[in-house]
Design a protein around this motif. Structure first.
Motif, PDB file in Angstrom:
ATOM      1  N   PHE A 198       0.824  -1.196   0.000  1.00 30.92           N
ATOM      2  CA  PHE A 198       0.000   0.000   0.000  1.00 30.92           C
ATOM      3  C   PHE A 198       0.866   1.257   0.000  1.00 30.92           C
ATOM      4  N   ASP A 199       0.354   2.314  -0.644  1.00 32.79           N
ATOM      5  CA  ASP A 199       0.997   3.622  -0.657  1.00 32.79           C
ATOM      6  C   ASP A 199      -0.001   4.664  -0.187  1.00 32.79           C
ATOM      7  N   THR A 200       0.518   5.734   0.400  1.00 37.65           N
ATOM      8  CA  THR A 200      -0.371   6.815   0.822  1.00 37.65           C
ATOM      9  C   THR A 200      -0.999   7.474  -0.399  1.00 37.65           C
ATOM     10  N   SER A 201      -2.203   8.007  -0.210  1.00 31.97           N
ATOM     11  CA  SER A 201      -2.956   8.580  -1.327  1.00 31.97           C
ATOM     12  C   SER A 201      -2.966  10.110  -1.225  1.00 31.97           C
ATOM     13  N   PRO A 202      -3.328  10.785  -2.301  1.00 31.08           N
ATOM     14  CA  PRO A 202      -3.465  12.252  -2.258  1.00 31.08           C
ATOM     15  C   PRO A 202      -4.807  12.706  -1.698  1.00 31.08           C
ATOM     16  N   TYR A 203      -5.693  11.761  -1.346  1.00 27.85           N
ATOM     17  CA  TYR A 203      -7.019  12.106  -0.840  1.00 27.85           C
ATOM     18  C   TYR A 203      -6.951  12.226   0.682  1.00 27.85           C
ATOM     19  N   VAL A 204      -7.450  13.353   1.204  1.00 29.61           N
ATOM     20  CA  VAL A 204      -7.374  13.637   2.638  1.00 29.61           C
ATOM     21  C   VAL A 204      -8.792  13.742   3.187  1.00 29.61           C
ATOM     22  N   PHE A 205      -9.105  12.895   4.162  1.00 31.49           N
ATOM     23  CA  PHE A 205     -10.410  12.919   4.819  1.00 31.49           C
ATOM     24  C   PHE A 205     -10.247  13.437   6.243  1.00 31.49           C
ATOM     25  N   LYS A 206     -11.254  14.148   6.716  1.00 32.39           N
ATOM     26  CA  LYS A 206     -11.350  14.528   8.126  1.00 32.39           C
ATOM     27  C   LYS A 206     -12.647  13.955   8.673  1.00 32.39           C
ATOM     28  N   MET A 207     -12.544  13.255   9.770  1.00 30.58           N
ATOM     29  CA  MET A 207     -13.667  12.474  10.280  1.00 30.58           C
ATOM     30  C   MET A 207     -14.903  13.343  10.499  1.00 30.58           C
ATOM     31  N   ARG A 208     -16.005  12.912   9.868  1.00 35.58           N
ATOM     32  CA  ARG A 208     -17.323  13.550  10.005  1.00 35.58           C
ATOM     33  C   ARG A 208     -17.324  15.006   9.514  1.00 35.58           C
ATOM     34  N   GLU A 209     -16.433  15.319   8.570  1.00 33.65           N
ATOM     35  CA  GLU A 209     -16.415  16.635   7.926  1.00 33.65           C
ATOM     36  C   GLU A 209     -16.621  16.442   6.426  1.00 33.65           C
ATOM     37  N   PRO A 210     -17.850  16.632   5.921  1.00 30.11           N
ATOM     38  CA  PRO A 210     -18.107  16.432   4.487  1.00 30.11           C
ATOM     39  C   PRO A 210     -17.303  17.423   3.649  1.00 30.11           C
ATOM     40  N   GLN A 211     -16.934  16.965   2.452  1.00 31.60           N
ATOM     41  CA  GLN A 211     -16.197  17.802   1.512  1.00 31.60           C
ATOM     42  C   GLN A 211     -16.849  17.678   0.146  1.00 31.60           C
ATOM     43  N   MET A 212     -16.713  18.749  -0.624  1.00 33.17           N
ATOM     44  CA  MET A 212     -17.318  18.738  -1.959  1.00 33.17           C
ATOM     45  C   MET A 212     -16.381  19.426  -2.934  1.00 33.17           C
ATOM     46  N   CYS A 213     -16.173  18.781  -4.070  1.00 36.54           N
ATOM     47  CA  CYS A 213     -15.411  19.349  -5.173  1.00 36.54           C
ATOM     48  C   CYS A 213     -13.995  19.729  -4.766  1.00 36.54           C
ATOM     49  N   ASN A 214     -13.363  18.908  -3.974  1.00 37.96           N
ATOM     50  CA  ASN A 214     -11.960  19.143  -3.645  1.00 37.96           C
ATOM     51  C   ASN A 214     -11.092  18.844  -4.860  1.00 37.96           C
ATOM     52  N   VAL A 215     -10.245  19.772  -5.226  1.00 44.17           N
ATOM     53  CA  VAL A 215      -9.342  19.575  -6.352  1.00 44.17           C
ATOM     54  C   VAL A 215      -8.065  18.900  -5.860  1.00 44.17           C
ATOM     55  N   VAL A 216      -7.716  17.784  -6.498  1.00 47.91           N
ATOM     56  CA  VAL A 216      -6.499  17.066  -6.113  1.00 47.91           C
ATOM     57  C   VAL A 216      -5.309  17.608  -6.892  1.00 47.91           C
ATOM     58  N   CYS A 217      -5.425  17.619  -8.204  1.00 51.68           N
ATOM     59  CA  CYS A 217      -4.342  18.152  -9.039  1.00 51.68           C
ATOM     60  C   CYS A 217      -4.832  18.275 -10.467  1.00 51.68           C
ATOM     61  N   ARG A 218      -3.985  18.872 -11.292  1.00 48.53           N
ATOM     62  CA  ARG A 218      -4.250  19.008 -12.724  1.00 48.53           C
ATOM     63  C   ARG A 218      -3.106  18.338 -13.473  1.00 48.53           C
ATOM     64  N   VAL A 219      -3.458  17.451 -14.414  1.00 45.45           N
ATOM     65  CA  VAL A 219      -2.465  16.696 -15.174  1.00 45.45           C
ATOM     66  C   VAL A 219      -2.693  16.948 -16.655  1.00 45.45           C
ATOM     67  N   VAL A 220      -1.601  17.244 -17.372  1.00 42.27           N
ATOM     68  CA  VAL A 220      -1.657  17.399 -18.819  1.00 42.27           C
ATOM     69  C   VAL A 220      -0.995  16.177 -19.436  1.00 42.27           C
ATOM     70  N   LEU A 221      -1.748  15.445 -20.229  1.00 42.66           N
ATOM     71  CA  LEU A 221      -1.253  14.205 -20.807  1.00 42.66           C
ATOM     72  C   LEU A 221      -0.384  14.466 -22.024  1.00 42.66           C
ATOM     73  N   ASP A 222       0.607  13.619 -22.193  1.00 40.88           N
ATOM     74  CA  ASP A 222       1.338  13.577 -23.446  1.00 40.88           C
ATOM     75  C   ASP A 222       1.007  12.256 -24.143  1.00 40.88           C
ATOM     76  N   ALA A 223       1.644  11.992 -25.242  1.00 40.75           N
ATOM     77  CA  ALA A 223       1.316  10.780 -26.007  1.00 40.75           C
ATOM     78  C   ALA A 223       1.596   9.520 -25.195  1.00 40.75           C
ATOM     79  N   LYS A 224       2.685   9.525 -24.406  1.00 39.73           N
ATOM     80  CA  LYS A 224       3.062   8.340 -23.632  1.00 39.73           C
ATOM     81  C   LYS A 224       2.074   8.069 -22.506  1.00 39.73           C
ATOM     82  N   THR A 225       1.756   9.082 -21.720  1.00 43.64           N
ATOM     83  CA  THR A 225       0.844   8.885 -20.589  1.00 43.64           C
ATOM     84  C   THR A 225      -0.570   8.574 -21.064  1.00 43.64           C
ATOM     85  N   ALA A 226      -0.985   9.189 -22.163  1.00 38.12           N
ATOM     86  CA  ALA A 226      -2.309   8.873 -22.706  1.00 38.12           C
ATOM     87  C   ALA A 226      -2.375   7.416 -23.143  1.00 38.12           C
TER      88      ALA A 226
END
Length: 597
Positions: free
Chosen positions: A41-69
């Motif tokens: 297992f690896d740590t994730s970029p998603y962060v939760f706080k107990m019993r605190e709802p969240q909406m539309c949290n932005v994690v990151c923006r990625v621009v694909l190139d030919a290889k990653t696509a």
């Protein structure tokens, strides 16, 4: 984050092998001896706080190139799924279908993880386009303790969406999305534009978190994950298997109570040698029935190995049924089986040494060394080849050199010495005495009828034990190769007991018929009779591969048949040893009842 899994390739990959969003620092789980199947297992970029709802949290923006696509598209074609863990609970995707009205849905079951994306026809395309699930709506269920005002997590669900996010101006850390804005409470699940995967396309990863209170207590939180499917079919399978056991038990009882008792009484009343010579049947081979077989040392090795394997499987199943091994401890069964295998080396050495001494073998050290090395050495060699193939695919499921070396140390440093300790104790015991004396010259075996052909009787003997458990085998294969959680250990334990009883009884019946035909070469045949069920296991695995699985890559095919070959080999020594021990007890019992001059 758990591994990326696919039932189509059966090859694991790390979550971060794809260009997903990464946290500032990735912390992985420490590798240990039992992580032989890639659960790291690896740590994730998603962060939760107990019993605190969240909406539309932005994690990151990625621009694909030919290889990653291309990497994303390949994973979608291979139907890879993303898996996560929260408080030791796996992420699941509830499956629903609409009833009556579109806003009413009926819950069916859980799917583990969610797909990387999908390929679909869109906007007039003919070849299909690739879309990634870049927005995740998490639901965390918790049970609240009113007395302590604390809560514990009892469920972890997700609904994935593919959303082409839109924003105004240049991108920055403070950019607000127009398609998913927590200030306006606008949900992006209803966006009409999915996020396509192509070169130079930007992907914005977002997520929601909702907390739901649940009446499910923490101690029972796995119950919803382990819902048993097809319970009626499995009980029907157990019932059919039970009927097979009753049928064989009736035959054995008839042989023991009527035929044998009648034969023994009749033989013991013979007064003259002429009368004895006129008799035919199993009594006439009493002077040859305990003659040591050919390759007796190899038989000792296989019996000792089978005792070790049987003890390991029985103890593991008992611990699991009693609740000592929980599905939340994903590596517990593997660890328990390794430790039990090492400990059961005592009984393996003891059994092989006792039989070797009964055969008047002198090279007990050589037999013991083969017992300690042959079976695990074969398994280790096959596993090493398969591990090398996985490593060539750059899979995260590859077992490292350090772990392989630790397994070798555990084998040679602990298991082998224990086998020798058991063998030393067994060889010091007095030799088992045969119930009847063995002549120096062997008796000629008369020509056997066609139905007593060794190959035919051996294949017939393996058919019934396999037939008694093959339905449970289907569910086991489905759990292993379709990445399901196997929960019905009670069914598995019952099927195991039925397998043991069936192997013992069919071997006794066929051994009796063989002795009645004056064929006293029963040692190896008793082992092979029940052990031949492993052949049917491998053939059924081939059928399952062709009918149920959709594996296409050559490496994945080799992995499947390689692991099933290992499983069949273990099944062979297990069932073969059970049949041999049952026949060994049976022959000693009936010949000890005879009065032979």
């Amino acid at each position: 984050m758990d591994e990326l899994t696919s039932t189509k390739t059966q090859i694991l990959h790390s979550y971060y092998s794809l260009p997903y969003c990464k946290p500032n620092k990735i912390v992985g789980s420490a590798e240990n001896l039992v992580e032989v199947h890639g659960d790291r297992f690896d740590t994730s970029p998603y962060v939760f706080k107990m019993r605190e709802p969240q909406m539309c949290n932005v994690v990151c923006r990625v621009v694909l190139d030919a290889k990653t696509a291309k990497e994303f598209k390949e994973k979608m074609d291979d139907e890879y799924r993303v898996n996560m863990i929260l408080d030791d609970l796996p992420l699941v995707h509830p499956i629903h279908f609409p009833i009556h009205r579109p806003d009413q849905e009926l819950f069916i079951a859980y799917e583990h993880g969610f797909p990387v994306g999908l390929k679909a026809l869109y906007d007039g395309s003919t070849d299909g386009k690739y879309f990634i699930y870049n927005h995740l709506a998490f639901t965390v269920k918790f049970h609240e303790d009113l007395q302590t005002d604390t809560a514990r997590i009892v469920g972890f669900e997700v609904k994935p969406f593919s959303v082409k996010h839109v924003y105004e101006g240049e991108w920055s850390d403070k950019t607000r999305l127009t398609t998913c804005d927590p200030h306006t409470k606008q949900a992006d699940a209803y966006s009409e534009s999915p996020q396509e995967v192509e070169d130079n396309k930007e992907i914005i990863f977002t997520y929601d978190v909702e907390f739901q209170e649940s009446n499910l207590k923490w101690a029972s939180r796995w119950d919803t994950y382990l819902v048993m499917a097809d319970v009626q079919h499995r009980w029907f399978s157990i019932f059919i298997s039970f009927l097979i056991v009753l049928f064989l038990s009736g035959i054995v009882a008839m042989i023991m109570l009527r035929t044998l008792c009648h034969d023994i009484s009749k033989y013991n009343q013979l007064e003259t040698q002429e009368e004895a010579q006129e008799e035919t049947g199993w009594k006439l081979v009493h002077a040859d029935v305990f003659r040591p077989p050919r390759n007796s040392d190899l038989l000792c090795v296989y019996v000792g190995t089978g005792v070790q394997f049987f003890g390991m499987v029985l103890a593991t199943m008992m611990f699991t049924v009693l609740g000592f091994l929980s599905p939340s401890n994903r590596d517990g069964s593997t660890k328990a089986m390794l430790m039990l295998w090492v400990f059961m080396g005592l009984f393996a050495g003891y059994s092989s040494a006792r039989i070797c001494k009964m055969f008047k073998g002198k090279e007990w050290k050589k037999v013991t060394l083969k017992t300690a090395l042959m079976f695990p050495g074969t398994i280790f060699a096959l596993f090493s080849i398969l591990n090398a193939l996985i490593s060539g695919e750059k899979s995260s499921g590859t077992v490292s050199f350090g772990t392989m070396f630790a397994l070798v140390v555990l084998w040679l440093g602990a298991s082998v010495p224990l086998v020798f300790v058991g063998a030393y104790v067994g060889f010091k015991k007095p030799a088992l005495e045969d119930p009847v004396k063995t002549n120096k010259t062997s008796r000629p075996i008369p020509k056997q009828p066609w139905y007593m052909n060794p190959v035919l009787s051996i294949l017939l003997g393996g058919m019934l034990p396999f037939g008694a458990v093959f339905i449970e085998l289907f569910f086991t294969l489905t759990a292993v190769w379709m990445h399901h959680v196997y929960a019905t250990f009670s069914f598995l334990f019952i099927a195991f007991l039925i397998l043991i009883i069936t192997c013992a009884e069919i071997t006794i019946v066929l051994c009796y018929f063989q002795l009645c035909s004056e064929d006293y070469n029963w040692w190896w045949r008793s082992y092979l009779t029940s052990g031949s069920s492993a052949l049917y296991l491998f053939l059924y695995a081939t059928f399952y591969f062709l009918v149920k699985l959709r594996i296409t890559k050559p490496v994945a095919c080799v992995l499947y048949f390689g692991y099933m070959l290992i499983a069949s080999y273990g099944f062979f020594v297990l069932t073969g040893t059970v049949g041999f021990c049952a026949c060994f007890w049976f022959t000693r019992l009936i010949y000890s009842s005879l009065k032979v001059d």
